[in-house]
Design a protein around this motif. Structure first.
Motif, PDB file in Angstrom:
ATOM      1  N   ARG A  63      50.886  93.834  79.207  1.00 12.97           N
ATOM      2  CA  ARG A  63      50.704  94.516  80.667  1.00 12.97           C
ATOM      3  C   ARG A  63      48.627  93.733  80.501  1.00 12.97           C
ATOM      4  O   ARG A  63      48.494  93.767  79.517  1.00 12.97           O
ATOM      5  N   ASN A  67      44.440  97.295  83.270  1.00 10.23           N
ATOM      6  CA  ASN A  67      45.297  98.147  83.682  1.00 10.23           C
ATOM      7  C   ASN A  67      45.239  99.799  82.534  1.00 10.23           C
ATOM      8  O   ASN A  67      46.438  99.620  81.753  1.00 10.23           O
ATOM      9  N   ARG A 200      50.103 107.613  92.839  1.00 10.26           N
ATOM     10  CA  ARG A 200      51.112 107.045  92.928  1.00 10.26           C
ATOM     11  C   ARG A 200      52.108 108.117  93.042  1.00 10.26           C
ATOM     12  O   ARG A 200      52.199 108.873  92.300  1.00 10.26           O
ATOM     13  N   ARG A 230      40.397 102.388  91.359  1.00 14.15           N
ATOM     14  CA  ARG A 230      40.474 102.996  91.656  1.00 14.15           C
ATOM     15  C   ARG A 230      42.407 103.677  90.808  1.00 14.15           C
ATOM     16  O   ARG A 230      42.278 103.908  89.878  1.00 14.15           O
ATOM     17  N   GLY A 233      46.446 100.101  88.378  1.00 14.55           N
ATOM     18  CA  GLY A 233      48.137  98.731  88.665  1.00 14.55           C
ATOM     19  C   GLY A 233      48.621  98.717  89.617  1.00 14.55           C
ATOM     20  O   GLY A 233      49.749  98.065  89.540  1.00 14.55           O
TER      21      GLY A 233
HETATM   22  P1  AMP Z   1      52.461 103.287  83.795  1.00 14.43           P
HETATM   23  O1  AMP Z   1      52.772 104.344  83.010  1.00 14.43           O
HETATM   24  O2  AMP Z   1      52.758 101.766  83.133  1.00 14.43           O
HETATM   25  O3  AMP Z   1      54.173 103.486  84.428  1.00 14.43           O
HETATM   26  O4  AMP Z   1      51.660 102.791  84.726  1.00 14.43           O
HETATM   27  C1  AMP Z   1      50.473 103.616  84.851  1.00 14.43           C
HETATM   28  C2  AMP Z   1      49.756 103.746  85.974  1.00 14.43           C
HETATM   29  O5  AMP Z   1      49.149 104.980  86.013  1.00 14.43           O
HETATM   30  C3  AMP Z   1      49.555 102.462  86.830  1.00 14.43           C
HETATM   31  O6  AMP Z   1      49.378 102.627  88.035  1.00 14.43           O
HETATM   32  C4  AMP Z   1      47.710 102.926  86.442  1.00 14.43           C
HETATM   33  O7  AMP Z   1      46.863 101.938  87.053  1.00 14.43           O
HETATM   34  C5  AMP Z   1      47.378 104.474  86.429  1.00 14.43           C
HETATM   35  N1  AMP Z   1      45.963 105.664  85.664  1.00 14.43           N
HETATM   36  C6  AMP Z   1      46.876 105.553  84.415  1.00 14.43           C
HETATM   37  N2  AMP Z   1      45.034 105.871  84.150  1.00 14.43           N
HETATM   38  C7  AMP Z   1      44.487 106.038  85.026  1.00 14.43           C
HETATM   39  C8  AMP Z   1      42.948 106.334  85.769  1.00 14.43           C
HETATM   40  N3  AMP Z   1      42.059 106.398  84.628  1.00 14.43           N
HETATM   41  N4  AMP Z   1      42.537 105.927  86.131  1.00 14.43           N
HETATM   42  C9  AMP Z   1      43.434 105.674  87.747  1.00 14.43           C
HETATM   43  N5  AMP Z   1      44.440 105.218  87.233  1.00 14.43           N
HETATM   44  C10 AMP Z   1      45.636 105.133  86.313  1.00 14.43           C
END
Ligand code: AMP
Ligand code: MG
Length: 339
Positions: A63, A67, A200, A230, A233
């Motif tokens: 990863r 992210n 998301r 912001r 991911g």
């Molecule tokens: P995943 O757990 O791999 O499915 O992805 C977690 C999602 O949450 C990703 O799109 C990250 O970019 C998003 N995410 C996690 N922490 C934050 C944060 N502090 N600010 C913005 N997005 C976050």
């Protein structure tokens, strides 16, 4: 025989697959990465307060380090270790949807390792509503940073056997549970702005969120140019199986294939279909579609399918999150040329 040397596995897999919550928690407390079942998809967890353990998650997944990871906890007393403060909007959403498929983004605590938040000054918090996840988090006694348990860019695993496919030999332990009930990831809501923003779409619908906070915004409707920063991911390639994914309004649109081309179809009706697919998944409604989508991608991969046709669904309720995943998995999605 084609003269190719045969692949012989010389060492046994090093990943332990277990139903023992205690054993899995021991691995995690010792700094290991442990895959765990949740109601959304399987996660890849490590002690969120241990920077070295968190770095091992990024290595196992491949990863990108920019992210951030979502922090999972069941004991609300642990919130204070990861968050600096909880805005009123987050408090309302947590009261309404925890435990459940929702992540709230709040200001982070300074003691939380930078690796978890990818250097942002916020942290995502989620309390999963899966009994095995809850028992595991309780046994760990620490906040657990956990992204989905797939290799980066791949479909999220919704069963423990899918985690084995993705992670065998890369992590010390997989905690077994049943198939994920929701099948899509959590809804992520940024609660650090006056009007909370859905970054998301996921297991909690926008309609349900608006019953609690009517002013909530969607990231696609936002005009501000800082949104991608912001939600780091969302810029990456996601959810893509090896076969080409093509979206169709209905099965009648599927072209006739040359013999020898293997193809699959998933959707709510196959009305008008002109030939029998090599693999098919007919679902009665959107929640079942969501639950089965990533599993069907893997079934098609294993069957050597080259093209998967996915029927579009109306963009309301869980259909919004499902369409988001379908569009990102589709081969003409712009992020597919980005990585
Ligand atoms: P995943 O757990 O791999 O499915 O992805 C977690 C999602 O949450 C990703 O799109 C990250 O970019 C998003 N995410 C996690 N922490 C934050 C944060 N502090 N600010 C913005 N997005 C976050
Ligand atoms: Mg993911």
């Amino acid at each position: 025989m084609d003269g190719e040397p045969r692949l012989v596995k010389t060492s046994p897999p090093t990943t332990r697959v277990t139903t023992s919550v205690c054993l899995a928690a021991n691995y995690l407390r010792a700094g290991g990465v442990v895959a765990l079942p949740t109601e959304t998809v399987y996660g890849l967890g490590a002690d969120a307060m241990n920077a070295k353990a968190v770095r091992a998650i990024f290595r196992a997944k491949g990863r990108p380090s920019d992210n951030p990871l979502i922090v999972h906890l069941t004991d609300m007393a642990l919130v204070d270790r990861v968050a600096r403060r909880i805005p009123a909007s987050a408090e309302k959403l947590m009261a309404a949807f925890f435990p459940g498929p929702l992540t709230v983004i709040v200001p982070n605590h300074r003691d939380l390792p930078l690796e978890v938040t990818a250097g942002l000054d916020t942290v995502g918090i989620r309390c999963p509503g899966h009994p095995v996840a809850a028992a595991f988090l309780t046994a760990c006694g620490t906040p657990v940073a956990a992204p989905s348990a797939n290799r980066s860019g791949r479909p999220s695993p919704t069963s423990w056997s899918a985690v084995v496919e993705e992670m065998d030999g890369r992590i010390p332990c997989i905690l077994k549970g049943g198939a994920a009930r929701v099948g899509l990831e959590s809804t992520v809501v940024d609660c650090t702005t006056a009007r909370p923003l859905v970054l998301r779409q996921g297991g909690v619908t926008v309609e349900a969120l608006r019953e609690v906070i009517p002013s909530i915004r969607l990231v696609s409707a936002a005009t501000s140019g800082d949104e991608p920063a912001r939600s780091p991911g969302m810029k990456y390639r996601h959810y893509a199986p090896k076969p080409t994914v093509v979206l169709v309004e209905n099965a009648a649109e599927i072209p006739k294939h040359r013999s020898g081309v293997r193809w699959g179809f998933i959707g709510c009706t196959d009305e008008g279909i002109r030939a029998k697919p090599d693999r098919a998944c007919l679902v009665p409604e959107v929640p079942t579609y969501a639950q089965k989508l990533f599993h069907f991608f893997r079934v098609c991969e294993r069957a050597g399918v080259q093209v998967i046709y996915c029927q579009k669904v109306p963009e309301r309720g869980l259909g919004r999150a499902l369409m988001d995943r379908l569009q990102r998995a589709a081969s003409d999605h712009p992020t597919h040329s980005a990585t």
